[in-house]
Design a protein around this motif. Structure first.
Motif, PDB file in Angstrom:
ATOM      1  N   THR A  69       0.836  -1.192   0.000  1.00 28.59           N
ATOM      2  CA  THR A  69       0.000   0.000   0.000  1.00 28.59           C
ATOM      3  C   THR A  69       0.873   1.246   0.000  1.00 28.59           C
ATOM      4  N   ASP A  70       0.296   2.353  -0.410  1.00 29.33           N
ATOM      5  CA  ASP A  70       1.049   3.613  -0.399  1.00 29.33           C
ATOM      6  C   ASP A  70       0.843   4.393   0.893  1.00 29.33           C
ATOM      7  N   ASP A  71      -0.033   3.906   1.784  1.00 28.86           N
ATOM      8  CA  ASP A  71      -0.291   4.602   3.048  1.00 28.86           C
ATOM      9  C   ASP A  71      -0.375   3.601   4.197  1.00 28.86           C
ATOM     10  N   VAL A  72       0.771   3.052   4.570  1.00 26.49           N
ATOM     11  CA  VAL A  72       0.795   2.034   5.620  1.00 26.49           C
ATOM     12  C   VAL A  72       0.409   2.628   6.979  1.00 26.49           C
ATOM     13  N   ASP A  73       0.763   3.872   7.217  1.00 22.14           N
ATOM     14  CA  ASP A  73       0.398   4.517   8.488  1.00 22.14           C
ATOM     15  C   ASP A  73      -1.119   4.672   8.599  1.00 22.14           C
ATOM     16  N   GLY A  74      -1.752   5.088   7.514  1.00 22.60           N
ATOM     17  CA  GLY A  74      -3.200   5.221   7.499  1.00 22.60           C
ATOM     18  C   GLY A  74      -3.889   3.871   7.658  1.00 22.60           C
ATOM     19  N   LEU A  90       3.369  -1.463  13.880  1.00 16.06           N
ATOM     20  CA  LEU A  90       3.911  -0.661  12.786  1.00 16.06           C
ATOM     21  C   LEU A  90       5.396  -0.420  13.046  1.00 16.06           C
ATOM     22  N   THR A  91       6.221  -0.858  12.105  1.00 19.19           N
ATOM     23  CA  THR A  91       7.670  -0.845  12.296  1.00 19.19           C
ATOM     24  C   THR A  91       8.358  -0.491  10.988  1.00 19.19           C
ATOM     25  N   THR A  92       9.407   0.308  11.064  1.00 15.71           N
ATOM     26  CA  THR A  92      10.294   0.498   9.917  1.00 15.71           C
ATOM     27  C   THR A  92      11.413  -0.516  10.082  1.00 15.71           C
ATOM     28  N   GLU A  93      11.414  -1.523   9.209  1.00 15.19           N
ATOM     29  CA  GLU A  93      12.361  -2.630   9.315  1.00 15.19           C
ATOM     30  C   GLU A  93      13.720  -2.251   8.735  1.00 15.19           C
ATOM     31  N   VAL A  94      14.757  -2.885   9.213  1.00 15.91           N
ATOM     32  CA  VAL A  94      16.122  -2.566   8.766  1.00 15.91           C
ATOM     33  C   VAL A  94      16.334  -2.891   7.289  1.00 15.91           C
ATOM     34  N   TRP A  95      15.512  -3.748   6.707  1.00 19.97           N
ATOM     35  CA  TRP A  95      15.692  -4.105   5.292  1.00 19.97           C
ATOM     36  C   TRP A  95      14.929  -3.172   4.347  1.00 19.97           C
ATOM     37  N   VAL A  97      11.554  -1.588   4.612  1.00 21.45           N
ATOM     38  CA  VAL A  97      10.102  -1.471   4.463  1.00 21.45           C
ATOM     39  C   VAL A  97       9.504  -0.958   5.763  1.00 21.45           C
ATOM     40  N   ARG A  98       8.326  -0.371   5.657  1.00 26.87           N
ATOM     41  CA  ARG A  98       7.540   0.005   6.833  1.00 26.87           C
ATOM     42  C   ARG A  98       6.309  -0.883   6.770  1.00 26.87           C
ATOM     43  N   ALA A 114       4.719  -1.077   3.048  1.00 20.37           N
ATOM     44  CA  ALA A 114       5.055  -0.005   2.099  1.00 20.37           C
ATOM     45  C   ALA A 114       6.574   0.047   2.012  1.00 20.37           C
ATOM     46  N   HIS A 115       7.075   0.204   0.814  1.00 22.18           N
ATOM     47  CA  HIS A 115       8.514   0.353   0.618  1.00 22.18           C
ATOM     48  C   HIS A 115       8.891   1.809   0.757  1.00 22.18           C
TER      49      HIS A 115
END
Length: 117
Positions: A69-74, A90-95, A97-98, A114-115
């Motif tokens: 998706t383009d709005d992972v936070d939403g 909800l996490t921003t991963e080290v590889w 992606v969120r 979301a990338h």
């Protein structure tokens, strides 16, 4: 939430062992990425693709699909508002992606991702 792409996550015991069937036999010969525990293979001639997953690196449970998706936070806010069980926050991963993982009412775990640009 607007889904841009959905990818099937197939549970496999070993990505390298499973790779030849999906890449060679099924023709998904383009390896988009391979992190050892997860790899995505795609057809060079179509939109067909699949992810092979041994286990999720940071979530306590594995997902059956990944929804891009383009709005992972939403999407995260909406899932919480609707009372869905959040399996992985909800996490921003080290590889790069969120994402978060949510349990659908039928019990399936879905990776919403979301990338980063």
């Amino acid at each position: 939430m607007r889904s841009q792409r959905i990818t099937t996550n197939l549970k496999v015991p070993d990505v390298e062992t499973a790779k030849s069937f999906y890449a060679d036999f099924l023709g998904l010969s383009t390896e988009e990425f391979n992190m050892g525990w997860v790899a995505r293979f795609a057809s060079p001639d179509s939109d067909a693709h699949v992810q092979l997953v041994t286990h999720d690196a940071t979530s306590p449970e594995d997902s059956v699909i990944s929804v891009h998706t383009d709005d992972v936070d939403g999407a995260y806010d909406e899932a919480r508002k609707l009372g869905y069980e959040i399996v992985h926050p909800l996490t921003t991963e080290v590889w790069g992606v969120r994402r978060f993982l949510v349990r659908a009412p039928d019990g399936n775990v879905v990776n919403i991702v979301a990338h980063r640009d």
